[in-house]
Design a protein around this motif. Sequence first.
Motif, PDB file in Angstrom:
ATOM      1  N   ARG A   1       0.785  -1.106   0.011  1.00 10.73           N
ATOM      2  CA  ARG A   1      -0.191   0.104   0.023  1.00 10.73           C
ATOM      3  C   ARG A   1       0.943   1.322  -0.050  1.00 10.73           C
ATOM      4  NH1 ARG A   1      -3.400  -0.813   5.361  1.00 10.73           N
ATOM      5  NH2 ARG A   1      -1.255  -1.489   5.648  1.00 10.73           N
ATOM      6  N   ILE A   2       1.908   1.363   0.729  1.00  4.81           N
ATOM      7  CA  ILE A   2       2.749   2.390   0.912  1.00  4.81           C
ATOM      8  C   ILE A   2       3.492   2.812  -0.557  1.00  4.81           C
ATOM      9  CG2 ILE A   2       4.849   3.447   1.741  1.00  4.81           C
ATOM     10  CD1 ILE A   2       4.131   2.118   4.472  1.00  4.81           C
TER      11      ILE A   2
ATOM     12  N   VAL B   1       6.985  -5.313   5.307  1.00  3.00           N
ATOM     13  CA  VAL B   1       6.500  -5.818   6.833  1.00  3.00           C
ATOM     14  C   VAL B   1       5.138  -6.045   6.678  1.00  3.00           C
ATOM     15  CG1 VAL B   1       8.317  -4.559   8.152  1.00  3.00           C
ATOM     16  CG2 VAL B   1       6.418  -3.369   7.324  1.00  3.00           C
ATOM     17  N   PRO B   2       4.870  -7.004   7.288  1.00  6.84           N
ATOM     18  CA  PRO B   2       3.255  -7.384   7.183  1.00  6.84           C
ATOM     19  C   PRO B   2       2.473  -6.302   8.234  1.00  6.84           C
ATOM     20  CG  PRO B   2       4.471  -8.773   8.700  1.00  6.84           C
ATOM     21  CD  PRO B   2       5.383  -8.095   7.980  1.00  6.84           C
ATOM     22  N   VAL B   3       1.348  -5.895   7.776  1.00  9.28           N
ATOM     23  CA  VAL B   3       0.481  -5.082   8.509  1.00  9.28           C
ATOM     24  C   VAL B   3      -0.854  -5.452   8.845  1.00  9.28           C
ATOM     25  CG1 VAL B   3      -0.314  -2.596   8.578  1.00  9.28           C
ATOM     26  CG2 VAL B   3       1.761  -3.141   7.585  1.00  9.28           C
TER      27      VAL B   3
END
Length: 86
Positions: free
Chosen positions: A40-41, A75-77
């Motif tokens: 998403r980022i 990284v998982p969010v």
Amino acid sequence: MRVVLDTNVLVSAHLNPQAPPAQILLLILREAVTLLLDARILFEYQGVLRRSRFQIREVEVDDLLSYIDKIAEYVPVEPMGETLLP
């Protein structure tokens, strides 16, 4: 050091290559600092950097984001859900 980079830092680095945001980006590109992100980022970076008002050539955006994609740590969010912050 591990950092999450706000999109405004990328834009500011482009607009003023001598300013502190450009120095931060350089540290990331040299891998002196680890950039943390998720899909998403990266998608947000792409959308903002391609805005016509910033006048960043498409090839520059492609090259930057391709390199960031290779060196960043994904990284998982997990969503916070319905948690309300004070």
